[in-house]
Write a protein that holds these residues in place. Sequence first.
Motif, PDB file in Angstrom:
ATOM      1  N   ASP A  29      45.805  38.256  48.428  1.00  0.00           N
ATOM      2  CA  ASP A  29      46.694  39.052  47.581  1.00  0.00           C
ATOM      3  C   ASP A  29      46.766  40.510  48.012  1.00  0.00           C
ATOM      4  O   ASP A  29      47.589  41.270  47.487  1.00  0.00           O
ATOM      5  CB  ASP A  29      46.213  39.003  46.120  1.00  0.00           C
ATOM      6  N   VAL A  30      45.886  40.930  48.940  1.00  0.00           N
ATOM      7  CA  VAL A  30      45.771  42.341  49.312  1.00  0.00           C
ATOM      8  C   VAL A  30      46.392  42.571  50.678  1.00  0.00           C
ATOM      9  O   VAL A  30      46.015  41.934  51.665  1.00  0.00           O
ATOM     10  CB  VAL A  30      44.291  42.791  49.319  1.00  0.00           C
ATOM     11  N   ASN A  31      47.346  43.491  50.747  1.00  0.00           N
ATOM     12  CA  ASN A  31      47.987  43.880  52.001  1.00  0.00           C
ATOM     13  C   ASN A  31      47.686  45.352  52.249  1.00  0.00           C
ATOM     14  O   ASN A  31      48.297  46.224  51.630  1.00  0.00           O
ATOM     15  CB  ASN A  31      49.496  43.637  51.924  1.00  0.00           C
ATOM     16  N   THR A  32      46.731  45.626  53.132  1.00  0.00           N
ATOM     17  CA  THR A  32      46.324  47.019  53.352  1.00  0.00           C
ATOM     18  C   THR A  32      47.352  47.801  54.149  1.00  0.00           C
ATOM     19  O   THR A  32      47.432  49.026  54.019  1.00  0.00           O
ATOM     20  CB  THR A  32      44.971  47.057  54.083  1.00  0.00           C
ATOM     21  N   THR A  33      48.146  47.131  54.962  1.00  0.00           N
ATOM     22  CA  THR A  33      49.164  47.821  55.752  1.00  0.00           C
ATOM     23  C   THR A  33      50.206  48.470  54.846  1.00  0.00           C
ATOM     24  O   THR A  33      50.614  49.618  55.046  1.00  0.00           O
ATOM     25  CB  THR A  33      49.858  46.845  56.719  1.00  0.00           C
ATOM     26  N   GLN A  34      50.615  47.734  53.831  1.00  0.00           N
ATOM     27  CA  GLN A  34      51.604  48.246  52.879  1.00  0.00           C
ATOM     28  C   GLN A  34      50.959  48.889  51.661  1.00  0.00           C
ATOM     29  O   GLN A  34      51.669  49.417  50.788  1.00  0.00           O
ATOM     30  CB  GLN A  34      52.530  47.110  52.432  1.00  0.00           C
ATOM     31  N   GLY A  35      49.612  48.847  51.591  1.00  0.00           N
ATOM     32  CA  GLY A  35      48.921  49.409  50.439  1.00  0.00           C
ATOM     33  C   GLY A  35      49.312  48.721  49.152  1.00  0.00           C
ATOM     34  O   GLY A  35      49.458  49.356  48.107  1.00  0.00           O
ATOM     35  N   ARG A  36      49.434  47.398  49.199  1.00  0.00           N
ATOM     36  CA  ARG A  36      49.997  46.622  48.093  1.00  0.00           C
ATOM     37  C   ARG A  36      49.102  45.442  47.774  1.00  0.00           C
ATOM     38  O   ARG A  36      48.507  44.837  48.661  1.00  0.00           O
ATOM     39  CB  ARG A  36      51.380  46.129  48.501  1.00  0.00           C
ATOM     40  N   PHE A  37      49.007  45.106  46.493  1.00  0.00           N
ATOM     41  CA  PHE A  37      48.319  43.881  46.094  1.00  0.00           C
ATOM     42  C   PHE A  37      49.070  43.251  44.935  1.00  0.00           C
ATOM     43  O   PHE A  37      49.940  43.873  44.318  1.00  0.00           O
ATOM     44  CB  PHE A  37      46.855  44.162  45.712  1.00  0.00           C
ATOM     45  N   SER A  38      48.739  42.017  44.638  1.00  0.00           N
ATOM     46  CA  SER A  38      49.447  41.307  43.580  1.00  0.00           C
ATOM     47  C   SER A  38      48.458  40.539  42.710  1.00  0.00           C
ATOM     48  O   SER A  38      47.331  40.266  43.105  1.00  0.00           O
ATOM     49  CB  SER A  38      50.483  40.349  44.169  1.00  0.00           C
ATOM     50  N   PHE A  39      48.919  40.222  41.493  1.00  0.00           N
ATOM     51  CA  PHE A  39      48.165  39.431  40.534  1.00  0.00           C
ATOM     52  C   PHE A  39      48.871  38.094  40.346  1.00  0.00           C
ATOM     53  O   PHE A  39      49.980  37.882  40.837  1.00  0.00           O
ATOM     54  CB  PHE A  39      48.116  40.136  39.169  1.00  0.00           C
ATOM     55  N   ASN A  40      48.219  37.234  39.601  1.00  0.00           N
ATOM     56  CA  ASN A  40      48.883  35.989  39.194  1.00  0.00           C
ATOM     57  C   ASN A  40      49.631  36.200  37.892  1.00  0.00           C
ATOM     58  O   ASN A  40      49.540  35.416  36.953  1.00  0.00           O
ATOM     59  CB  ASN A  40      47.856  34.850  39.049  1.00  0.00           C
ATOM     60  N   PHE A  41      50.390  37.329  37.834  1.00  0.00           N
ATOM     61  CA  PHE A  41      51.216  37.638  36.669  1.00  0.00           C
ATOM     62  C   PHE A  41      52.681  37.445  37.040  1.00  0.00           C
ATOM     63  O   PHE A  41      53.049  37.514  38.212  1.00  0.00           O
ATOM     64  CB  PHE A  41      51.032  39.089  36.207  1.00  0.00           C
ATOM     65  N   SER A  42      53.505  37.228  36.051  1.00  0.00           N
ATOM     66  CA  SER A  42      54.935  37.118  36.303  1.00  0.00           C
ATOM     67  C   SER A  42      55.519  38.492  36.604  1.00  0.00           C
ATOM     68  O   SER A  42      54.988  39.519  36.183  1.00  0.00           O
ATOM     69  CB  SER A  42      55.643  36.502  35.089  1.00  0.00           C
ATOM     70  N   SER A  43      56.618  38.499  37.343  1.00  0.00           N
ATOM     71  CA  SER A  43      57.287  39.760  37.661  1.00  0.00           C
ATOM     72  C   SER A  43      57.765  40.436  36.380  1.00  0.00           C
ATOM     73  O   SER A  43      58.282  39.780  35.474  1.00  0.00           O
ATOM     74  CB  SER A  43      58.484  39.499  38.583  1.00  0.00           C
ATOM     75  N   GLY A  44      57.577  41.749  36.299  1.00  0.00           N
ATOM     76  CA  GLY A  44      57.987  42.492  35.117  1.00  0.00           C
ATOM     77  C   GLY A  44      56.844  42.788  34.167  1.00  0.00           C
ATOM     78  O   GLY A  44      57.038  43.468  33.158  1.00  0.00           O
ATOM     79  N   THR A  45      55.637  42.282  34.482  1.00  0.00           N
ATOM     80  CA  THR A  45      54.484  42.557  33.619  1.00  0.00           C
ATOM     81  C   THR A  45      54.189  44.045  33.593  1.00  0.00           C
ATOM     82  O   THR A  45      53.914  44.627  32.542  1.00  0.00           O
ATOM     83  CB  THR A  45      53.244  41.786  34.104  1.00  0.00           C
ATOM     84  N   PHE A  46      54.258  44.679  34.764  1.00  0.00           N
ATOM     85  CA  PHE A  46      54.046  46.118  34.861  1.00  0.00           C
ATOM     86  C   PHE A  46      55.358  46.804  35.210  1.00  0.00           C
ATOM     87  O   PHE A  46      56.208  46.244  35.900  1.00  0.00           O
ATOM     88  CB  PHE A  46      53.002  46.447  35.932  1.00  0.00           C
ATOM     89  N   VAL A  47      55.497  48.039  34.742  1.00  0.00           N
ATOM     90  CA  VAL A  47      56.671  48.860  35.033  1.00  0.00           C
ATOM     91  C   VAL A  47      56.202  50.090  35.796  1.00  0.00           C
ATOM     92  O   VAL A  47      55.156  50.670  35.476  1.00  0.00           O
ATOM     93  CB  VAL A  47      57.386  49.287  33.733  1.00  0.00           C
ATOM     94  N   THR A  48      56.951  50.475  36.809  1.00  0.00           N
ATOM     95  CA  THR A  48      56.589  51.655  37.595  1.00  0.00           C
ATOM     96  C   THR A  48      56.342  52.857  36.691  1.00  0.00           C
ATOM     97  O   THR A  48      57.157  53.170  35.821  1.00  0.00           O
ATOM     98  CB  THR A  48      57.703  51.980  38.598  1.00  0.00           C
ATOM     99  N   GLY A  49      55.195  53.509  36.909  1.00  0.00           N
ATOM    100  CA  GLY A  49      54.816  54.654  36.097  1.00  0.00           C
ATOM    101  C   GLY A  49      53.781  54.338  35.043  1.00  0.00           C
ATOM    102  O   GLY A  49      53.225  55.258  34.422  1.00  0.00           O
TER     103      GLY A  49
END
Length: 294
Positions: A29-49
């Motif tokens: 789930d961790v992409n260090t090149t893009q500085g990005r990771f993901s959860f097993n949550f549906s899209s829209g769980t978090f909002v930017t900010g």
Amino acid sequence: MTVYLGNAGNVELIRDSGDVITGTVTASDVNTTQGRFSFNFSSGTFVTGDFVNFTSASNLLFISGFTSSRTGDFFVNADQLGGLRLYLTYSNAVAGTSNGRVTLVAPSIVAPATSISVDCRILNSVPKVLGQIVRFELSTDREAVDTTGLGDEFRNQYSTLITGSGSIECIFDYAVAGDTEIAVYLHNLLLRQQFGSDFKANLYILGEGQAQGVNAGNDSVWYEISGVMTNAAISCAAGDIIGSTFTFVTTGEIKLRVQTTTWGELLLRSSGDRLLLQSTVQGADDNLYLGENL
């Protein structure tokens, strides 16, 4: 008698949610090149900010500098696929660039078989002004119970619980910039499935520095509310500005605040066994004592 114009009004939003949700993060789930990771949550769980607290009993092994820590607070930038990038400031998070982005630990450091359980909770963030607002309304109602008894010639009523509801209208915008909230956040807030649509707000009728009337330059009048967003509507017509309208109901206490002396005009002094906040304005008699006599 002074007549006040609505030009001085504004809305400050505070992102808030009392809910805690749990997800898992693995090495894949961790992409260090893009500085990005993901959860097993549906899209829209978090909002930017969003200002999010991450807590894990096995430490935050995927975040650089927190591999020995069980908790950390970060602003998040959420992409369209639900991936998250972490930042220490709101402005960097909404910009979404590499500036100020928190470094993630390489997947090789997190054992491939390791599944890290992480609790997530959206924290109270600093109040931010809602941009391009057109108007807002707040209505407070108090329920009454009929206590009329047999033989009474007039009805008797007893006041009980207070409820509130209202609406906010603003010009639609989706490009977040600086420290201002925009309409698209409230649209996303209503669509959240796991965190809900809770929010807090300061509804300013009159703001500091917007003088209306004699010696009123530093006066402020506002409501403090906690609410739940119940409806989000968008209007789009040819030749017209695209507008957003949001309705809400309040939860908990509704406070009406009136401030006639700013904190910048108060001087902290010692007054015997108490601390005294004393107005520095000549002739003013606005003293606030902190603490009790010992």
